[in-house]
Write a protein that holds these residues in place. Sequence first.
Motif, PDB file in Angstrom:
ATOM      1  N   LEU A   1       0.827  -1.207   0.000  1.00 24.66           N
ATOM      2  CA  LEU A   1       0.000   0.000   0.000  1.00 24.66           C
ATOM      3  C   LEU A   1       0.864   1.260   0.000  1.00 24.66           C
ATOM      4  CD1 LEU A   1      -2.796  -1.285   2.362  1.00 24.66           C
ATOM      5  CD2 LEU A   1      -3.079  -0.688  -0.058  1.00 24.66           C
ATOM      6  N   ALA A   2       1.978   1.235   0.706  1.00 20.86           N
ATOM      7  CA  ALA A   2       2.885   2.390   0.704  1.00 20.86           C
ATOM      8  C   ALA A   2       3.422   2.640  -0.701  1.00 20.86           C
ATOM      9  CB  ALA A   2       4.033   2.172   1.692  1.00 20.86           C
ATOM     10  N   ALA A   3       3.815   1.587  -1.399  1.00 19.84           N
ATOM     11  CA  ALA A   3       4.310   1.737  -2.767  1.00 19.84           C
ATOM     12  C   ALA A   3       3.203   2.239  -3.687  1.00 19.84           C
ATOM     13  CB  ALA A   3       4.873   0.413  -3.273  1.00 19.84           C
ATOM     14  N   ALA A   4       2.002   1.690  -3.535  1.00 19.51           N
ATOM     15  CA  ALA A   4       0.873   2.114  -4.377  1.00 19.51           C
ATOM     16  C   ALA A   4       0.507   3.572  -4.117  1.00 19.51           C
ATOM     17  CB  ALA A   4      -0.330   1.208  -4.130  1.00 19.51           C
ATOM     18  N   GLU A   5       0.539   3.981  -2.855  1.00 15.79           N
ATOM     19  CA  GLU A   5       0.188   5.363  -2.513  1.00 15.79           C
ATOM     20  C   GLU A   5       1.243   6.360  -2.968  1.00 15.79           C
ATOM     21  OE1 GLU A   5      -0.500   4.731   1.652  1.00 15.79           O
ATOM     22  OE2 GLU A   5      -2.661   4.459   1.342  1.00 15.79           O
ATOM     23  N   ALA A   6       2.479   5.899  -3.126  1.00 16.42           N
ATOM     24  CA  ALA A   6       3.538   6.783  -3.615  1.00 16.42           C
ATOM     25  C   ALA A   6       3.364   7.091  -5.100  1.00 16.42           C
ATOM     26  CB  ALA A   6       4.903   6.159  -3.358  1.00 16.42           C
ATOM     27  N   ILE A   7       2.597   6.264  -5.777  1.00 15.03           N
ATOM     28  CA  ILE A   7       2.260   6.497  -7.180  1.00 15.03           C
ATOM     29  C   ILE A   7       0.971   7.309  -7.188  1.00 15.03           C
ATOM     30  CG2 ILE A   7       1.558   5.411  -9.342  1.00 15.03           C
ATOM     31  CD1 ILE A   7       3.214   2.933  -8.409  1.00 15.03           C
ATOM     32  N   THR A   8       0.991   8.439  -7.845  1.00 12.31           N
ATOM     33  CA  THR A   8      -0.205   9.285  -7.878  1.00 12.31           C
ATOM     34  C   THR A   8      -0.769   9.336  -9.291  1.00 12.31           C
ATOM     35  OG1 THR A   8       1.022  11.304  -8.346  1.00 12.31           O
ATOM     36  CG2 THR A   8       0.731  10.711  -6.016  1.00 12.31           C
ATOM     37  N   ASP A   9      -1.992   9.844  -9.406  1.00 12.49           N
ATOM     38  CA  ASP A   9      -2.635   9.994 -10.714  1.00 12.49           C
ATOM     39  C   ASP A   9      -1.888  10.972 -11.606  1.00 12.49           C
ATOM     40  OD1 ASP A   9      -4.737   8.178 -10.426  1.00 12.49           O
ATOM     41  OD2 ASP A   9      -6.000   9.638  -9.400  1.00 12.49           O
ATOM     42  N   VAL A  10      -1.171  11.902 -11.007  1.00 14.03           N
ATOM     43  CA  VAL A  10      -0.529  12.956 -11.791  1.00 14.03           C
ATOM     44  C   VAL A  10       0.990  12.816 -11.849  1.00 14.03           C
ATOM     45  CG1 VAL A  10      -2.373  14.618 -11.407  1.00 14.03           C
ATOM     46  CG2 VAL A  10      -0.484  14.496  -9.783  1.00 14.03           C
ATOM     47  N   GLY A  11       1.541  11.835 -11.175  1.00 13.64           N
ATOM     48  CA  GLY A  11       2.995  11.673 -11.139  1.00 13.64           C
ATOM     49  C   GLY A  11       3.562  11.256 -12.485  1.00 13.64           C
ATOM     50  N   PRO A  12       4.856  11.511 -12.673  1.00 12.30           N
ATOM     51  CA  PRO A  12       5.511  11.142 -13.935  1.00 12.30           C
ATOM     52  C   PRO A  12       5.762   9.637 -13.993  1.00 12.30           C
ATOM     53  CG  PRO A  12       7.113  12.075 -12.431  1.00 12.30           C
ATOM     54  CD  PRO A  12       5.773  12.150 -11.741  1.00 12.30           C
ATOM     55  N   LEU A  13       4.895   8.939 -14.654  1.00 14.59           N
ATOM     56  CA  LEU A  13       4.996   7.494 -14.743  1.00 14.59           C
ATOM     57  C   LEU A  13       4.797   7.106 -16.205  1.00 14.59           C
ATOM     58  CD1 LEU A  13       5.330   5.207 -12.609  1.00 14.59           C
ATOM     59  CD2 LEU A  13       2.864   4.959 -12.647  1.00 14.59           C
ATOM     60  N   ALA A  14       5.652   6.246 -16.711  1.00 14.63           N
ATOM     61  CA  ALA A  14       5.505   5.774 -18.087  1.00 14.63           C
ATOM     62  C   ALA A  14       4.136   5.123 -18.252  1.00 14.63           C
ATOM     63  CB  ALA A  14       6.619   4.783 -18.410  1.00 14.63           C
ATOM     64  N   GLU A  15       3.572   5.254 -19.425  1.00 15.90           N
ATOM     65  CA  GLU A  15       2.232   4.715 -19.687  1.00 15.90           C
ATOM     66  C   GLU A  15       2.165   3.207 -19.401  1.00 15.90           C
ATOM     67  OE1 GLU A  15      -1.689   4.777 -20.270  1.00 15.90           O
ATOM     68  OE2 GLU A  15      -0.414   6.552 -20.228  1.00 15.90           O
ATOM     69  N   ALA A  16       3.203   2.473 -19.787  1.00 18.62           N
ATOM     70  CA  ALA A  16       3.214   1.027 -19.531  1.00 18.62           C
ATOM     71  C   ALA A  16       3.252   0.734 -18.029  1.00 18.62           C
ATOM     72  CB  ALA A  16       4.416   0.375 -20.223  1.00 18.62           C
ATOM     73  N   ASP A  17       4.001   1.544 -17.271  1.00 20.36           N
ATOM     74  CA  ASP A  17       4.057   1.366 -15.819  1.00 20.36           C
ATOM     75  C   ASP A  17       2.718   1.705 -15.176  1.00 20.36           C
ATOM     76  OD1 ASP A  17       6.690   0.638 -16.180  1.00 20.36           O
ATOM     77  OD2 ASP A  17       7.514   2.525 -15.422  1.00 20.36           O
ATOM     78  N   ARG A  18       2.063   2.747 -15.675  1.00 20.07           N
ATOM     79  CA  ARG A  18       0.739   3.112 -15.152  1.00 20.07           C
ATOM     80  C   ARG A  18      -0.251   1.988 -15.428  1.00 20.07           C
ATOM     81  NH1 ARG A  18      -0.728   6.817 -12.254  1.00 20.07           N
ATOM     82  NH2 ARG A  18       0.802   8.299 -13.038  1.00 20.07           N
ATOM     83  N   ALA A  19      -0.229   1.434 -16.633  1.00 24.84           N
ATOM     84  CA  ALA A  19      -1.137   0.332 -16.983  1.00 24.84           C
ATOM     85  C   ALA A  19      -0.874  -0.887 -16.099  1.00 24.84           C
ATOM     86  CB  ALA A  19      -0.986  -0.029 -18.458  1.00 24.84           C
ATOM     87  N   GLN A  20       0.405  -1.172 -15.852  1.00 26.85           N
ATOM     88  CA  GLN A  20       0.748  -2.303 -14.993  1.00 26.85           C
ATOM     89  C   GLN A  20       0.310  -2.044 -13.552  1.00 26.85           C
ATOM     90  OE1 GLN A  20       1.481  -5.236 -15.679  1.00 26.85           O
ATOM     91  NE2 GLN A  20       2.464  -6.133 -13.902  1.00 26.85           N
ATOM     92  N   THR A  21       0.453  -0.815 -13.084  1.00 28.25           N
ATOM     93  CA  THR A  21       0.002  -0.450 -11.742  1.00 28.25           C
ATOM     94  C   THR A  21      -1.506  -0.666 -11.617  1.00 28.25           C
ATOM     95  OG1 THR A  21       1.773   1.156 -11.442  1.00 28.25           O
ATOM     96  CG2 THR A  21      -0.195   1.457 -10.088  1.00 28.25           C
ATOM     97  N   ASP A  22      -2.248  -0.172 -12.599  1.00 30.00           N
ATOM     98  CA  ASP A  22      -3.706  -0.347 -12.594  1.00 30.00           C
ATOM     99  C   ASP A  22      -4.064  -1.831 -12.560  1.00 30.00           C
ATOM    100  OD1 ASP A  22      -3.890   2.428 -12.801  1.00 30.00           O
ATOM    101  OD2 ASP A  22      -4.382   2.402 -14.943  1.00 30.00           O
ATOM    102  N   TRP A  23      -3.391  -2.612 -13.419  1.00 35.05           N
ATOM    103  CA  TRP A  23      -3.676  -4.042 -13.500  1.00 35.05           C
ATOM    104  C   TRP A  23      -3.367  -4.723 -12.160  1.00 35.05           C
ATOM    105  CZ3 TRP A  23      -1.559  -8.758 -12.680  1.00 35.05           C
ATOM    106  CH2 TRP A  23      -2.219  -9.854 -13.234  1.00 35.05           C
ATOM    107  N   LEU A  24      -2.201  -4.428 -11.586  1.00 32.49           N
ATOM    108  CA  LEU A  24      -1.803  -5.067 -10.329  1.00 32.49           C
ATOM    109  C   LEU A  24      -2.795  -4.782  -9.207  1.00 32.49           C
ATOM    110  CD1 LEU A  24       2.073  -4.609 -10.136  1.00 32.49           C
ATOM    111  CD2 LEU A  24       0.808  -6.753 -10.232  1.00 32.49           C
ATOM    112  N   LEU A  25      -3.191  -3.532  -9.070  1.00 36.18           N
ATOM    113  CA  LEU A  25      -4.113  -3.191  -7.977  1.00 36.18           C
ATOM    114  C   LEU A  25      -5.462  -3.877  -8.160  1.00 36.18           C
ATOM    115  CD1 LEU A  25      -3.211   0.564  -7.423  1.00 36.18           C
ATOM    116  CD2 LEU A  25      -2.560  -1.409  -6.008  1.00 36.18           C
ATOM    117  N   ALA A  26      -5.976  -3.896  -9.379  1.00 35.70           N
ATOM    118  CA  ALA A  26      -7.251  -4.585  -9.637  1.00 35.70           C
ATOM    119  C   ALA A  26      -7.091  -6.082  -9.382  1.00 35.70           C
ATOM    120  CB  ALA A  26      -7.721  -4.318 -11.064  1.00 35.70           C
ATOM    121  N   HIS A  27      -6.012  -6.656  -9.862  1.00 33.47           N
ATOM    122  CA  HIS A  27      -5.743  -8.082  -9.680  1.00 33.47           C
ATOM    123  C   HIS A  27      -5.670  -8.456  -8.193  1.00 33.47           C
ATOM    124  CE1 HIS A  27      -3.563 -11.895  -9.734  1.00 33.47           C
ATOM    125  NE2 HIS A  27      -2.590 -11.321  -9.057  1.00 33.47           N
TER     126      HIS A  27
END
Length: 162
Positions: free
Chosen positions: A14-40
């Motif tokens: 949860l700490a790692a997930a919360e450190a990632i924000t909706d507006v932070g500089p994250l590559a599109e592939a990393d954002r997609a993987q983050t979304d997938w991981l949290l849903a999974h």
Amino acid sequence: METKDLSRAYKELLAAAEAITDVGPLAEADRAQTDWLLAHIALSDRALADAARQVLAGQEGRIDNASAMSKTEIARVISATTHAERIDMVRRNARELIDVLERTPDSAATASVRARLVDRAGEVVFDCDLAWGAVVRMRAVEHIPGHAATLASFLGPCTDQA
């Protein structure tokens, strides 16, 4: 059952997930993987909580991760939630799982559960009985920490997630 390691694993995830924000500089592939991981994770925790309730009730536990690997189900969760809402979903479902495990006697660790696991393509990769304690241990020391490490890797080496 003992939940200290599992609780710690979720705290780090949860700490790692919360450190990632909706507006932070994250590559599109990393954002997609983050979304997938949290849903999974949120979906798989529902299945594990159901199995935990079965074990607690003295019934044969069954785990099937098909919905947690389903492209359709994961896409539904992602499209219906924000990043923050997915984090909250993981937090709630993890808490539910841990709550049931805390009410479960240690002797239930030897209970046999049927695990049917599929990969992202929906192909069965495992269909066998496991000891319930081994399932919980794998979740605590392999599965959740592995996902936490993936999320942390998206933040870069200089980000403090603690």
